[in-house]
Scaffold this motif. Structure first.
Motif, short mmCIF file in Angstrom:
data_model
loop_
_atom_site.label_atom_id
_atom_site.label_comp_id
_atom_site.label_asym_id
_atom_site.label_seq_id
_atom_site.Cartn_x
_atom_site.Cartn_y
_atom_site.Cartn_z
N THR A 86 63.67 74.14 121.63
CA THR A 86 64.65 74.22 120.68
C THR A 86 65.92 74.51 121.39
O THR A 86 67.02 73.76 121.07
CB THR A 86 64.42 75.36 119.82
OG1 THR A 86 63.14 75.27 119.05
CG2 THR A 86 65.68 75.49 118.96
N LEU A 144 67.31 71.10 123.16
CA LEU A 144 67.95 70.07 121.83
C LEU A 144 69.20 70.45 121.48
O LEU A 144 69.97 69.75 121.32
CB LEU A 144 67.01 70.17 120.56
CG LEU A 144 65.55 69.67 120.74
CD1 LEU A 144 64.67 69.92 119.51
CD2 LEU A 144 65.42 68.19 121.17
N VAL A 203 64.28 63.07 117.82
CA VAL A 203 63.23 63.10 118.73
C VAL A 203 62.10 61.88 118.53
O VAL A 203 61.87 62.01 117.41
CB VAL A 203 62.73 64.62 118.59
CG1 VAL A 203 61.54 64.65 119.94
CG2 VAL A 203 63.91 65.47 119.27
N ALA A 229 57.16 70.05 119.28
CA ALA A 229 58.43 68.97 119.02
C ALA A 229 58.28 69.40 117.35
O ALA A 229 59.65 69.33 116.83
CB ALA A 229 57.93 67.71 119.07
N THR A 289 62.04 70.73 116.29
CA THR A 289 63.02 69.92 115.32
C THR A 289 63.37 70.42 114.17
O THR A 289 64.59 70.19 113.53
CB THR A 289 62.43 68.40 115.06
OG1 THR A 289 61.21 68.38 114.81
CG2 THR A 289 62.43 67.69 116.52
N VAL A 320 66.71 68.30 113.26
CA VAL A 320 67.02 66.65 113.53
C VAL A 320 65.61 66.02 113.27
O VAL A 320 64.45 66.67 113.23
CB VAL A 320 67.24 66.65 115.28
CG1 VAL A 320 68.69 67.34 115.54
CG2 VAL A 320 66.25 67.21 115.75
N LEU A 345 62.45 63.88 113.37
CA LEU A 345 61.11 63.78 114.23
C LEU A 345 60.26 62.41 113.96
O LEU A 345 59.99 62.39 112.84
CB LEU A 345 60.42 64.96 114.40
CG LEU A 345 58.85 64.65 115.29
CD1 LEU A 345 59.26 64.34 116.80
CD2 LEU A 345 58.14 65.95 114.99
#
Length: 250
Positions: free
Chosen positions: A56, A59, A67, A82, A86, A91, A93
Motif C-alpha cells: 500500500t 503504491l 496494478v 494486491a 489496491t 486504484v 486491479l
C-alpha cells in the motif's frame, strides 16, 4: 500512466514488453525466489513489499495508476495482498491468469484441492493402476513449495524443481530443470524412472503441458491440484492481448 505489474510468468514478461512499447511506465515486481531471473522490459524491482502495508505504501509513494497481477496461478497470497492494497489506495486491479488445463480423451485425471489432499490420494492407492502395496513410483512436479506434504507417502518419488528446496529433501530424488519441455523428453523421463503416477498443479499454459501428453500416451494416472479461485469482484482476463486492451481503455 504508471502500472505496477506483479510478474514472474511468461505472460508477465510479454505484457511488460507490449506496454513498454506503447509508452506505459511499467514496473515489474518479481519475488526473487528463483535464481537466474528472466528480466522483463521496463523497470524491475525484486523482492517482497513487506505485506499489505508495504505494498500500500509503495503504491502511494510511486503514484501508481493501476496494478496488474500476472503472477503464477497459485500465488494466492500475493493476489490477496494486491486486492487489499489496491482497495486501500483506490486504484484498479486486473488479474491476468492463463486458463487451466482441460482433460481430453484418454486422460485419467484425479483432482485434489491441496498438496496434502494429493498426498492422501497417493497413500490410499486409489489413483494407481497397480494393486495397493506394489512398488509405485511418483513423479512430482509442483515446485519447491508443498513438497513436504509427500514426505511420508512411502512411495519412491522423483521431484522436479527449478531451484533446490531449502533444506534439501532426502526422502526423494531431486531433479533440477526448467521448462519449456517437449513430449519426447518427458516420455523418456517417465520411462527411464518407471513412473506410475504424475502429480502436478493445474498451472495451465504450454511450457509444461508436455508431461500431461506423455502421461496420456503411457496411460498413466495424473493427480492435479486445483488452482485457487480468483477473488470476487475483480476483472480477470486470460490473455496478454486482453490485458493490453484493459490498459488502453484508460
Amino acid at each position: 500512466m504508471k502500472v505496477l505489474l506483479l510478474g514472474g510468468t511468461g505472460e508477465a514478461r510479454e505484457l511488460a514488453t507490449l506496454l513498454t512499447a506503447e509508452g506505459v511506465a511499467v514496473t515489474s515486481s518479481l519475488a526473487g525466489r528463483t535464481k537466474d531471473l528472466r528480466l522483463p522490459d521496463g523497470a524491475v524491482r525484486v523482492g517482497g513489499f513487506g505485506g499489505v502495508d508495504g505494498l500500500t505504501r509503495w503504491l502511494r509513494e510511486n503514484r501508481v495508476d493501476a496494478v496488474i497481477d500476472a503472477t503464477h496461478p497459485f500465488a494466492a497470497t500475493m493476489t490477496e495482498h494486491a486486492l487489499q492494497a489496491t482497495r486501500e489506495v483506490g486504484v484498479p486491479l486486473l488479474i491476468l491468469r492463463r486458463p487451466g488445463w482441460t482433460a481430453g480423451p484418454g486422460d485419467d485425471w484425479h483432482w485434489a484441492d491441496t498438496a496434502a489432499d494429493a498426498a492422501t490420494l497417493l497413500r490410499a492407492g486409489s489413483v494407481l493402476h497397480q494393486p495397493s502395496g506394489a512398488d509405485e513410483r511418483v513423479f512430482l512436479t509442483i515446485g519447491r513449495q508443498g513438497l513436504d506434504a509427500f514426505a511420508d507417502t512411502g512411495l519412491w518419488t522423483l521431484a522436479r524443481c527449478v531451484d533446490p528446496p531449502e533444506p534439501r529433501p532426502t526422502w526423494c530424488t531431486l531433479l533440477l530443470d526448467r521448462g519449456p519441455y517437449d513430449v519426447a523428453a518427458e516420455l523418456d523421463l517417465l520411462r527411464e524412472h518407471r513412473i506410475d503416477v504424475l502429480v502436478t498443479k493445474d498451472s495451465g499454459g504450454p511450457q509444461t503441458e508436455a508431461k500431461l501428453t506423455a502421461a496420456r500416451e503411457l496411460q498413466l494416472p495424473v493427480v492435479l491440484i486445483r488452482r485457487p479461485a480468483a477473488p470476487l469482484g475483480v476483472p480477470v482476463v486470460e490473455t496478454v492481448e486482453a490485458a493490453v486492451s484493459w490498459v488502453q481503455a484508460f
